[in-house]
Design an enzyme around this catalytic site. Structure first.
Site, PDB file in Angstrom:
ATOM      1  CG  ASP A 245     -18.151  55.576   1.513  1.00  0.00           C
ATOM      2  OD1 ASP A 245     -17.347  54.438   1.307  1.00  0.00           O
ATOM      3  OD2 ASP A 245     -18.818  55.797   2.576  1.00  0.00           O
ATOM      4  CB  SER A 246     -20.381  53.392  -3.484  1.00  0.00           C
ATOM      5  OG  SER A 246     -19.406  52.390  -3.674  1.00  0.00           O
TER       6      SER A 246
ATOM      7  CB  SER B 276      -4.685  49.900  -1.062  1.00  0.00           C
ATOM      8  OG  SER B 276      -4.242  51.075  -0.260  1.00  0.00           O
TER       9      SER B 276
ATOM     10  CG  ASP C 154     -22.949  44.253  -9.246  1.00  0.00           C
ATOM     11  OD1 ASP C 154     -23.259  45.282  -8.433  1.00  0.00           O
ATOM     12  OD2 ASP C 154     -21.790  44.511 -10.055  1.00  0.00           O
TER      13      ASP C 154
END
Length: 190
Positions: free
Chosen positions: A67-68, A9, A149
């Protein structure tokens, strides 16, 4: 033009996936918000397949899901499947990870991205996994990207994900590697 439902979503995730699928004759759509899929898998691949299959079956359309997450060796693979739920915000997730890692000399980590595509009957037609190896810095570096990150350093490029240009990150990231494997298979499928 074929319709492909992105099993999320999140409009940001839709855009990210669209960036990889620009050459395909598909129109990408977000899944309806009310269609919630519980991620009960024990691996990234299981969760991606679960989401793709359930969305495809519910809507009678082709669906893609990913999926990560980040797996840190010294933390026995944590945060892993719980990367997004490790804390309430990106900043808190980074702080928790750095606190738990402490001064551990083993800073090896990897980002993992699993992608699955299901046909309208829910059967998984394609799945793949991409891995980007790196290490966790002691302090954040860079201002780009999101999530972990700023602390995920890729020695091969001597930069964190947050220091890379979006184009470079798209190419070398776990998601980029997963799509690099998936795209030729997609072209054969259709």
């Amino acid at each position: 033009m074929k319709k492909l439902i992105v099993a999320t979503s999140n409009p940001g995730k839709l855009q990210e996936i669209q960036d990889y699928l620009t050459d395909l004759p598909w129109e990408l759509h977000l899944k309806p918000k009310e269609l919630e899929i519980e991620e009960t898998g024990t691996t990234f691949l299981e969760n991606a397949a679960l989401k793709a299959s359930q969305v495809a079956t519910a809507l009678g359309e082709w669906a893609i899901a990913d999926d990560s997450g980040l797996a840190v060796d010294a933390l026995n693979g944590a945060p892993g499947l719980y990367s997004a739920r490790y804390a309430n915000s990106d900043q808190e997730r980074i702080e928790r990870l750095l606190k738990e890692l402490g001064n551990n000399k083993n800073r090896q980590a990897r980002f993992v991205c699993a992608i699955a595509i299901a046909s309208p009957d829910g059967i998984i037609a394609l799945q793949t996994e991409g891995i980007c190896a790196g290490e966790i810095l002691k302090t954040p570096q860079g201002i780009g990207g999101f999530g972990y990150d700023p602390i995920f350093y890729v020695p091969q490029y001597q930069q964190t994900f947050a220091q890379m240009t979006p184009e470079m990150k798209q190419k070398v990231s776990h998601r980029g590697q997963a799509f690099e494997t998936l795209l030729p298979q997609l072209h054969q499928l259709f």
